[in-house]
Design an enzyme around this catalytic site. Sequence first.
Site, mmCIF file in Angstrom:
data_model
loop_
_atom_site.group_PDB
_atom_site.id
_atom_site.type_symbol
_atom_site.label_atom_id
_atom_site.label_comp_id
_atom_site.label_asym_id
_atom_site.label_seq_id
_atom_site.Cartn_x
_atom_site.Cartn_y
_atom_site.Cartn_z
ATOM 1 N N ASP A 1 38.868 30.161 31.198
ATOM 2 C CA ASP A 1 39.083 31.344 32.021
ATOM 3 C C ASP A 1 37.815 32.188 31.979
ATOM 4 O O ASP A 1 37.535 32.857 30.989
ATOM 5 C CB ASP A 1 40.276 32.160 31.501
ATOM 6 C CG ASP A 1 41.616 31.450 31.740
ATOM 7 O OD1 ASP A 1 41.622 30.195 31.836
ATOM 8 O OD2 ASP A 1 42.648 32.143 31.820
ATOM 9 N N LYS B 1 42.169 33.944 39.411
ATOM 10 C CA LYS B 1 43.017 34.728 38.502
ATOM 11 C C LYS B 1 42.718 36.204 38.700
ATOM 12 O O LYS B 1 41.566 36.575 38.910
ATOM 13 C CB LYS B 1 42.715 34.272 37.070
ATOM 14 C CG LYS B 1 43.400 35.053 35.967
ATOM 15 C CD LYS B 1 43.100 34.413 34.604
ATOM 16 C CE LYS B 1 43.521 35.331 33.464
ATOM 17 N NZ LYS B 1 43.169 34.784 32.132
ATOM 18 N N LYS C 1 46.626 32.461 39.402
ATOM 19 C CA LYS C 1 47.144 33.012 38.146
ATOM 20 C C LYS C 1 47.087 34.531 38.146
ATOM 21 O O LYS C 1 46.032 35.117 37.933
ATOM 22 C CB LYS C 1 46.345 32.455 36.954
ATOM 23 C CG LYS C 1 46.795 33.014 35.597
ATOM 24 C CD LYS C 1 46.056 32.353 34.445
ATOM 25 C CE LYS C 1 46.373 33.045 33.113
ATOM 26 N NZ LYS C 1 45.608 32.470 31.988
#
Lengths: 478, 297
Positions: free
Chosen positions: B134, B197, B233
Site C-alpha cells: 500500500d 485506495k 479500497k
Amino acid sequence: MTDFDLVPAPETTAVEIADAYGHLIGGAWTSPSGNRMSSINPANEEVLTEFSVAGADEVSAAVGAAREAFKSWSVLPGRERGKFLFAIARRIQERARELAILETMDGGKPIKESRDVDIPEAAKHFFYYAGWADKLRFAFPGREVGAVGVAGQIIPWNFPLLMAAWKVAPALAAGNTVVLKPAETTSLTALRLGEIAQEVGLPPGVLNIVTGAGETGAALVDHPDVDKIAFTGSTVVGKAIAKSVAGTGKRLTLELGGKSPHIIFADAAIDEAVEGIVQGIFFNQGHVCCAGSRLFVEESILEVITEKLHRRIQTIRVGDPLDKNTDLGAINSKEQWEIIQGFLKTGAEEGATLHSPSKGEVPKRGYWVPPCFFTGVEPAHTIAREEIFGPVLSVMTFRTPSEAIERANNTPYGLAAGVWTDKGAKALEMAHQLKAGVVWLNSYNRLDAASPFGGYKESGFGREGGRQGILPYLKVDG
Amino acid sequence: MYKGPSSRAVDTIAVTARASSFSKRSIKRESKDALLRLALSMTDLTTLEGKDSEGKVRALCQKALHPDSSQPDLPTVAAVCVYPRFVALAASILKGTGIKVASVATSFPSGQSPLALRLKEVEGVVADGADEVDMVINRGAFLSGDYPTVSKEIKAVKMACGHAHLKVILETGELETLDHVRLASDIAIQAGGDFIKTSTGKVSPAATMPVTLVMLQAIRDHYTSTGVRIGMKPAGGISKAKLALHYLMMLHETLGEAWMTPDLFRFGASSLVNDLVRQIRRRHSSVYTADYDTTLG
C-alpha cells in the site's frame, strides 16, 4: 453468493379509505351522490374508493359558500390567517405517513417519492405562505394589497396533494377563499386536506372541495361568481379554459404542458449528468410537466452517454410502488398507459430506435411502462415534439452551443430546461438564451416553495411559488 | 500555460446526492447474511500505530484467522496490513493460510522521503514476504500540478513491487476536491496501480461514500475503455457493518457483480470486523452481543 436481492419492504397499508366520498362544501361533507366514479389503484387495478361527481348545483353551492366565507376571511388580520396555514402545515407533517401511503396507492408513485418529496414539499408550501400572510404589504412595498375573491382551482393527477398545496396555500394566505377540484383519478389526498382544514378549525367555506372530471371543472370555470381561475394540466384543456374565461374579467393563471430540453455538454460531469437525466425523465414515472423529455447531447459524447444511460437504467427498480426499494412505480391510469403506448408505437414507426434495457419483470396486473429511451430521434419526429408524460426519453444531438439553443427553443412549450456543463460562463449564457420558466444548472427537477415556477409560450403564464406566486391572488393598487 | 492531463469533471453536489441514495435500499434477509460474510472476507485487518509491537501483530494475525471463536465457519479476512518492520513476522504466522500480508510502504503516511529510500522500503517489504504493497502518492507534487512526477513515482514503485499487488493511496482528505480525486484516480490507474485506495487513515476525512463513488466511476470508465478491472479500497472511518453494506450496494450498482470479490474490493479497517461478527451473530440469535463478547486483535 453475492445475491443482491432486495427484501420486499412494503409499507403497511393500514389507512382508512371509505367506500365513497362526498364533497366538502361550506365546512360540511355532503353524502356521496348517486353519480360517482371509481378510483383505481393503478398498481393492481383494484377499486380503492368512489368519488362523487359534482354537477352544476354542487359547484354553485361550493362557490356560494366560498363567497359567504370571503366576507370574514378576507378581513381577518394576516397573522390570524397565517396561524391557520401553519396549523395545516403541521398537521400535514403529523399525518405524513398516512398521506404518503394514500398518495402512492391512489396514484401509483413510489413510496420513496411520496414520502420524501410530495408530502414534505406540500407541508413546506403551507409553511412558506403562512409566513407571507401577515407581510403582504412588505411584499409589494408602498402599495395597497387586498384579496381577489373566490378562487376556482383545478389541479392535475401527477402530484395530487402537492399541487393542492401549491394552489391553496398562496390563495388562503392572501385572503381569498377557494373551491378546489382535484383530478378525477387522484382525489384522495385532496379530500384528506379538507379533513385537515376541519381539524385545525379553518372557518367553514374558506376551503371547499368538489370532486369530478372535466364537466365539473368546466362548471367551476364558467361559474359567474368566481373571480380567479388557476389551472394546472394539459395545454389542450388550458386553451379551452382561456377561451371560456376571455372577456369575463376573471383572472387566470395556467401551468400547462412541457417538452423540456435537457442539454449535456461534453465538458459536463458525465456520471452526474447521467444521474440528472435519470432524475429528469424517470422521476414520478415521467408524469412531470417539467420532465426533461428532450435530451440534447453534444455529438462527441453521444456514445458515452447512451452506454452509461443504458447501464444505469438496468439498476432502476420497477414494481410495487409501496415497496421502499422501488424507483419507478405504476403509470397513473389506464388512459395514460394507452397514450404512452401510442407514443412508443409512433416513435418506432417514424424511425427512432427504442432502448428498454430494464431487466426485471413488471407485475402482471396494473399499468407499467419500464424506463426507456429513443435514439435516432429527429426534430421532426412526433416524440420530439409532443408531451408523452411517461418514462420515455427522446435522445438527440447538437454540435455547438448555438445549435443547442436553437433546437432547445424549437418547441411550442417553455416550462423548464436543464444544462450540464462545468463552465460557468457557458452555463449563464445558456440560461440567458433558453426560453423556459426554469433553467436548472447541473441538476434537474429541483423545486422549492420560495422559488417561482411557471412557463413561457404554450406552457402557460403566471408563477407559483415564491413572492411571485402570491401575486395572482392579490389586488395590488397604487 | 502548462495544461495538466484532462480528466472528467465531477459535480460534488450531484455525487453526494447519488452516494446517499445507496443508503436507502433494504437488503433481503438471506442476502444480508451473505453480504456480511462477504464484507468480512474483504477486510484488510489493519494496525498502523507508532506503538505497534510484535505482540500486537501476533494478536492481529490470530484475529485475522479467527474473527469469532464462537463461529468457526466464518470466512477469514482478506489480509493483514502492518508497518514494514512486522512483515516478516506476519508472513511467518499467516503462511499457507490464504490470508495476504499487506504492508504500507513509501514512507507512509506522508511519503516525504527521497524516492530512492521509498523504493528501497518497497523492495524490503516484498523481500520479507509482503503480498501487497500500500503506497502513498506524492500529494505535494500532485497539488503543485506536477502530475508527471506523481505518475513516474507510481510506475517506479510498481516496478519495485515485482509480483506483489500494488494499492495506490490517494489520501483524498488532502486532495480535498472531487475533481482532484478523479484526476488522481486516473493517474494511479494509468500508472499501473492494481487497486486505488482512499486514505491512510491518518488524515481526516478518510473514506467517504462520495469520494469512493468518484473512484468507482474512474474504475468503471477504465474498464469500459480497456476491459481491465482495477480494485478499490476505501479505508478509514468504516467501522459499522451497516455502512459497509451501503458501500457494497454502491459497488454493486456502480461496477456490478464482477467486483463483488476480495480480489477487487477491500475495506481498510480494524474495528469493522467485530461489528460484522456481532451482526452475523444477530442474524442467528436476534441478539446484538456486548462488545466485550468479541475478541480483540
